[in-house]
Scaffold this motif. Structure first.
Motif, short mmCIF file in Angstrom:
data_model
loop_
_atom_site.label_atom_id
_atom_site.label_comp_id
_atom_site.label_asym_id
_atom_site.label_seq_id
_atom_site.Cartn_x
_atom_site.Cartn_y
_atom_site.Cartn_z
N ASN A 83 -7.96 3.90 -3.92
CA ASN A 83 -6.55 4.14 -3.64
C ASN A 83 -6.00 3.02 -2.75
N PRO A 84 -5.92 1.79 -3.27
CA PRO A 84 -5.51 0.66 -2.42
C PRO A 84 -4.08 0.79 -1.88
N THR A 85 -3.17 1.38 -2.68
CA THR A 85 -1.77 1.46 -2.22
C THR A 85 -1.59 2.45 -1.08
N ARG A 86 -2.59 3.31 -0.84
CA ARG A 86 -2.50 4.23 0.30
C ARG A 86 -2.68 3.46 1.62
N TYR A 87 -3.45 2.42 1.58
CA TYR A 87 -3.80 1.70 2.80
C TYR A 87 -3.13 0.33 2.92
N PHE A 88 -2.67 -0.22 1.78
CA PHE A 88 -2.04 -1.54 1.79
C PHE A 88 -0.71 -1.48 1.05
N SER A 89 0.22 -2.29 1.49
CA SER A 89 1.50 -2.38 0.78
C SER A 89 2.05 -3.80 0.90
#
Length: 458
Positions: free
Chosen positions: A97-103
């Motif tokens: 879930n990369p978009t949970r931690y990075f944007s």
């Protein structure tokens, strides 16, 4: 039968007198093998440069800290999960879930970057034709983008790694840091867009030369003459370094078959050695030697044979010459095996492309692999040197100096030969002194016999 005995006696007499005849390639020690072949091994470096536009990526620190805390709570005692196991849980969560931690933000970086890919190669002609793997010089777009992303977001990555170390009160190993950095590069590529302008590629061969008895590094541009395709294609490339003559060379075997169980020696530049921060920088261009045996002859999915061996190779070893115990190149180190349980390279299960495929590429561009005159003289000098015939070795090394005064390690062997001659260690001189003493004794003994016979007749 009589002729065979006579031949053997003559051979022993020649050796005893220090007259060593020219012989076909035969098995030599690993030390002599290294001394002979390592001068012709080069580091191959591909440099990609470009102007990069990329979205700035920020981490949601609150969520990242929650993730780290959740992993810590799984093992409140600190005894159930090892550090690698904890790290694996964090990496998997970031992957899933990369978009949970990075944007990504609307702000763009614009930076000029240079990235490097390195491996090994070796010279097969005195005028600078060099063999290596195609994948060292012909990296795919995914590799290039990933490396540019790693370079661009290096500061962000380092900050995240420090955060992990502070939270867990530990220091990650180099391997763990590399694993995390690779994970971040994949994540950044998913949440950020990148535009690459003016991509350029430069290829260099870096090799050793002798300067006033000291070995130093020389770096020269290399041009691609012909190349195949990275695995599963025929992963061979032929490069050319211009403006060189009498380079150290390696000999390609003409044997069509390699025996299972045959000893092998691999010369290369493994990345864990060349990037080791505890080693002096000037030693990075010295090839490393690993040894093993031929484990099997397998068939690639392309249908051609590959040589399986247990000699250790890793990142940076690609393109290394794989040699038999006669010093001849039997293969080109190309790929390893992935341990599916640990998701990293499995040690001792490595593969090389056989030398006949190298010859196919050389033949297609009408390049005839041949040992340079300097290498022939140097190798013959080494043969004399390791047998203890230092006068003969010195004469050969002096020939090499006339052909190529910068031949790697030449200064060392010139100095050592002279030193051992001065110390009276030369076998040729010792044998001849022994011979003259024996002749003198025979003459004296003969004179005594003649005298007594003459006296007995009176």
């Amino acid at each position: 039968m009589m002729l065979n005995k006579t031949g053997r006696r003559i051979g022993w007499l020649l050796l005893w007198l220090g007259i060593v005849p020219e012989m076909a390639a035969q098995a030599v020690s690993a030390e002599q093998n290294y001394a002979s072949n390592s001068p012709g091994v080069a580091m191959v470096q591909t440099v990609f440069s470009a102007t990069v536009y990329v979205n700035k990526v920020v981490m949601n620190e609150r969520r990242f800290e929650q993730l780290v805390d959740s992993v810590k709570r799984l093992d409140s005692s600190g005894e159930m999960l090892s550090a690698p196991a904890k790290l694996d849980l964090v990496v998997k969560a970031l992957y899933n879930n990369p978009t949970r931690y990075f944007s990504a933000t609307t702000e763009y970086y614009r930076q000029k970057h240079r990235i490097y890919a390195s491996g090994t190669g070796f010279f097969v002609t005195g005028d600078g034709f060099l063999v290596t793997n195609c994948h060292i010089i012909d990296r795919d777009s995914q590799f290039v983008r990933r490396k540019f992303i790693q370079s661009t977001f290096q500061e962000v990555t380092e900050a995240n790694i420090r955060s992990l170390e502070n939270s867990w009160q530990m220091t990650l190993t180099d391997e763990q840091r590399m694993q995390l950095a690779n994970a971040y590069s994949v994540i950044y590529s998913q949440v950020s867009s990148m535009i690459i302008f003016d991509l350029k590629r430069e290829i260099y061969a870096q090799f050793r030369v002798d300067e006033d008895g000291k070995v130093v590094t020389r770096r020269m541009p290399a041009a691609v003459i012909i190349k195949g395709q990275p695995m599963p294609g025929k992963d061979v490339a032929i490069l050319k370094v211009d403006s060189v003559q009498q380079m150290p060379t390696l000999e390609l075997t003409r044997d069509s078959l390699v025996r299972i169980g045959e000893p092998v020696l691999v010369y290369g530049y493994p990345e864990p050695v060349t990037s080791n921060t505890y080693l002096a920088r000037e030693t990075s261009v010295e090839p490393s030697l690993t040894a093993g045996v031929v484990s099997a002859i397998k068939k690639s999915i392309g249908g051609w044979p590959v040589i399986q061996m247990d000699a250790v190779i890793t990142h940076g070893s690609s393109g290394s010459p794989v040699c038999n115990n006669r010093g001849q190149v039997i293969g080109l180190a190309t790929f390893g095996s992935i341990d599916q349980t640990a998701s990293n390279l499995a040690s001792g299960f490595n593969f090389s492309i056989p030398s006949f495929m190298i010859r196919q590429y050389l033949d297609s561009v009408e390049v005839q692999p041949a040992m340079s005159d300097a290498t022939r003289s140097f190798n013959r000098g080494l043969d004399y040197f390791f047998r203890g015939f230092y006068n003969k070795a010195l004469r050969r090394f002096e020939v090499v100096k006339k052909l190529n005064e910068h031949y790697p390690e030449l200064g060392y062997y010139l100095q050592e030969s002279r030193k051992r001659i001065d110390a009276g260690q030369d076998k040729e001189s010792m044998n001849r002194k022994t011979m003259f003493r024996m002749l003198a004794l025979l003459l004296v003994a003969g004179g005594v016999v003649v005298f007594y016979r003459w006296k007995s007749k009176k």
